[in-house]
Design a protein around this motif. Structure first.
Motif, PDB file in Angstrom:
ATOM      1  N   ALA A   1       0.828  -1.213   0.000  1.00  5.80           N
ATOM      2  CA  ALA A   1       0.000   0.000   0.000  1.00  5.80           C
ATOM      3  C   ALA A   1       0.866   1.269   0.000  1.00  5.80           C
ATOM      4  CB  ALA A   1      -0.943   0.008   1.197  1.00  5.80           C
ATOM      5  N   PHE A   2       2.102   1.175   0.495  1.00  6.65           N
ATOM      6  CA  PHE A   2       2.995   2.335   0.490  1.00  6.65           C
ATOM      7  C   PHE A   2       3.611   2.593  -0.886  1.00  6.65           C
ATOM      8  CE2 PHE A   2       3.009   1.448   5.064  1.00  6.65           C
ATOM      9  CZ  PHE A   2       2.865   2.726   5.576  1.00  6.65           C
ATOM     10  N   SER A   3       3.693   1.568  -1.714  1.00  5.36           N
ATOM     11  CA  SER A   3       4.397   1.680  -2.997  1.00  5.36           C
ATOM     12  C   SER A   3       3.861   2.778  -3.908  1.00  5.36           C
ATOM     13  CB  SER A   3       4.387   0.333  -3.718  1.00  5.36           C
ATOM     14  OG  SER A   3       5.106  -0.622  -2.979  1.00  5.36           O
ATOM     15  N   PRO A   4       2.538   2.836  -4.177  1.00  7.57           N
ATOM     16  CA  PRO A   4       2.066   3.902  -5.067  1.00  7.57           C
ATOM     17  C   PRO A   4       2.308   5.301  -4.505  1.00  7.57           C
ATOM     18  CG  PRO A   4       0.226   2.565  -4.267  1.00  7.57           C
ATOM     19  CD  PRO A   4       1.472   1.930  -3.776  1.00  7.57           C
ATOM     20  N   THR A   5       2.230   5.432  -3.181  1.00  3.02           N
ATOM     21  CA  THR A   5       2.472   6.734  -2.564  1.00  3.02           C
ATOM     22  C   THR A   5       3.930   7.145  -2.704  1.00  3.02           C
ATOM     23  OG1 THR A   5       0.638   6.419  -1.031  1.00  3.02           O
ATOM     24  CG2 THR A   5       2.297   8.050  -0.423  1.00  3.02           C
ATOM     25  N   LEU A   6       4.844   6.216  -2.466  1.00  7.27           N
ATOM     26  CA  LEU A   6       6.263   6.532  -2.647  1.00  7.27           C
ATOM     27  C   LEU A   6       6.532   6.960  -4.089  1.00  7.27           C
ATOM     28  CD1 LEU A   6       7.860   3.572  -0.649  1.00  7.27           C
ATOM     29  CD2 LEU A   6       7.748   5.972   0.068  1.00  7.27           C
ATOM     30  N   LEU A   7       5.960   6.250  -5.037  1.00 10.73           N
ATOM     31  CA  LEU A   7       6.178   6.538  -6.451  1.00 10.73           C
ATOM     32  C   LEU A   7       5.620   7.909  -6.834  1.00 10.73           C
ATOM     33  CD1 LEU A   7       7.326   5.415  -9.080  1.00 10.73           C
ATOM     34  CD2 LEU A   7       5.156   4.173  -9.416  1.00 10.73           C
ATOM     35  N   ILE A   8       4.417   8.221  -6.369  1.00 16.75           N
ATOM     36  CA  ILE A   8       3.825   9.518  -6.736  1.00 16.75           C
ATOM     37  C   ILE A   8       4.502  10.656  -5.969  1.00 16.75           C
ATOM     38  CG2 ILE A   8       1.872   9.766  -5.135  1.00 16.75           C
ATOM     39  CD1 ILE A   8       1.753  10.317  -8.951  1.00 16.75           C
ATOM     40  N   ASN A   9       4.921  10.408  -4.734  1.00 15.95           N
ATOM     41  CA  ASN A   9       5.634  11.452  -3.993  1.00 15.95           C
ATOM     42  C   ASN A   9       6.957  11.779  -4.673  1.00 15.95           C
ATOM     43  OD1 ASN A   9       3.532  11.361  -2.187  1.00 15.95           O
ATOM     44  ND2 ASN A   9       4.759  10.741  -0.434  1.00 15.95           N
ATOM     45  N   ASP A  10       7.692  10.741  -5.102  1.00 11.31           N
ATOM     46  CA  ASP A  10       8.933  10.979  -5.848  1.00 11.31           C
ATOM     47  C   ASP A  10       8.641  11.826  -7.092  1.00 11.31           C
ATOM     48  OD1 ASP A  10      10.258   9.387  -4.009  1.00 11.31           O
ATOM     49  OD2 ASP A  10      10.641   7.734  -5.417  1.00 11.31           O
ATOM     50  N   TYR A  11       7.602  11.469  -7.816  1.00  9.38           N
ATOM     51  CA  TYR A  11       7.214  12.193  -9.039  1.00  9.38           C
ATOM     52  C   TYR A  11       6.882  13.658  -8.729  1.00  9.38           C
ATOM     53  CZ  TYR A  11       4.257  13.354 -13.104  1.00  9.38           C
ATOM     54  OH  TYR A  11       3.680  13.957 -14.200  1.00  9.38           O
ATOM     55  N   CYS A  12       6.096  13.878  -7.689  1.00 11.15           N
ATOM     56  CA  CYS A  12       5.692  15.252  -7.338  1.00 11.15           C
ATOM     57  C   CYS A  12       6.888  16.109  -6.915  1.00 11.15           C
ATOM     58  CB  CYS A  12       4.646  15.236  -6.225  1.00 11.15           C
ATOM     59  SG  CYS A  12       3.032  14.646  -6.746  1.00 11.15           S
ATOM     60  N   PHE A  13       7.739  15.550  -6.060  1.00  6.55           N
ATOM     61  CA  PHE A  13       8.874  16.324  -5.566  1.00  6.55           C
ATOM     62  C   PHE A  13      10.014  16.426  -6.585  1.00  6.55           C
ATOM     63  CE2 PHE A  13       7.316  15.238  -1.140  1.00  6.55           C
ATOM     64  CZ  PHE A  13       7.027  16.546  -0.782  1.00  6.55           C
ATOM     65  N   GLU A  14      10.315  15.351  -7.279  1.00 12.51           N
ATOM     66  CA  GLU A  14      11.507  15.315  -8.130  1.00 12.51           C
ATOM     67  C   GLU A  14      11.257  15.692  -9.584  1.00 12.51           C
ATOM     68  OE1 GLU A  14      13.141  11.421  -7.394  1.00 12.51           O
ATOM     69  OE2 GLU A  14      13.273  11.824  -5.243  1.00 12.51           O
ATOM     70  N   GLN A  15      10.062  15.435 -10.118  1.00 10.18           N
ATOM     71  CA  GLN A  15       9.796  15.780 -11.509  1.00 10.18           C
ATOM     72  C   GLN A  15       8.927  17.026 -11.647  1.00 10.18           C
ATOM     73  OE1 GLN A  15       8.797  12.436 -14.087  1.00 10.18           O
ATOM     74  NE2 GLN A  15       9.881  11.069 -12.708  1.00 10.18           N
ATOM     75  N   LEU A  16       7.905  17.135 -10.788  1.00  8.47           N
ATOM     76  CA  LEU A  16       7.063  18.332 -10.839  1.00  8.47           C
ATOM     77  C   LEU A  16       7.634  19.464  -9.993  1.00  8.47           C
ATOM     78  CD1 LEU A  16       3.513  16.688 -10.694  1.00  8.47           C
ATOM     79  CD2 LEU A  16       4.749  17.541 -12.706  1.00  8.47           C
TER      80      LEU A  16
END
Length: 187
Positions: free
Chosen positions: A112-127
């Protein structure tokens, strides 16, 4: 005009953009009591409402919606949106994520943590956003505990609990989860 979003992969899951063919599944999930009980709006969603929502998000560059895939199965849904009305995600300094795991085998599981880690990385590092914010119903103890483990801090108590997460707190709190979920990619 909304730009196309690529599929994101990491931490054993895949996030792919919602497609028209997903709408019935999304509606069934969202209308199920185990998911809807924690939503701010608990009204039953009709097929017509679901289609109207999809047509709106297809053109809206202030939000992105994803299907969560794990081991060739769809297990839930995730979205991100700019906190400021009229601001695109590409411009957003504050982003509000939301997700639910519809498959109860993974709801209380480390996956359950996996999608959150992935989207958090995307938000902070790409966006390149500055912080993530969310509102949680006070009786949703699982979401509050889950988000606390990721580094979120409560910033306001009330009818809804407001929480926020900055990049440094996220990095500090997610290291062990990232290591564990990255390490198990062969399983």
């Amino acid at each position: 005009m909304k730009q196309n979003v690529d599929t994101l992969t990491g931490y054993q899951v895949t996030l792919r953009p919602v497609e028209l063919s997903d709408l019935d599944m999304l509606r069934q999930w969202r209308n199920s009591p185990q998911v809807s009980q924690y939503m701010l709006s608990q009204s039953i969603i009709t097929q017509e409402q679901q289609l109207a929502w999809f047509k709106k998000i297809e053109r809206d560059d202030s939000q992105q919606h994803f299907m969560i895939g794990y081991k060739d199965s769809l297990i839930g849904s995730l979205n991100i949106k700019s906190k400021l009305v009229g601001e695109s995600l590409a411009q957003a300094s504050v982003i509000e994520p939301g997700l639910y795991i519809a498959d109860d085998r993974y709801r209380s599981n480390i996956i359950a943590f996996s999608p959150t880690l992935l989207i958090n990385d995307y938000c902070f590092e790409q966006l390149n956003c500055d912080k993530l914010v969310a509102v949680v119903k006070p009786d949703n103890h699982a979401a509050l505990n889950y988000n606390t483990k990721l580094g979120y801090k409560v910033v306001k108590h009330g009818e809804l609990i407001e929480i926020e997460l900055n990049f440094d707190d996220y990095q500090d709190h997610s290291k062990s989860l990232k290591a564990l979920l990255s390490h198990n990619t062969s399983r």
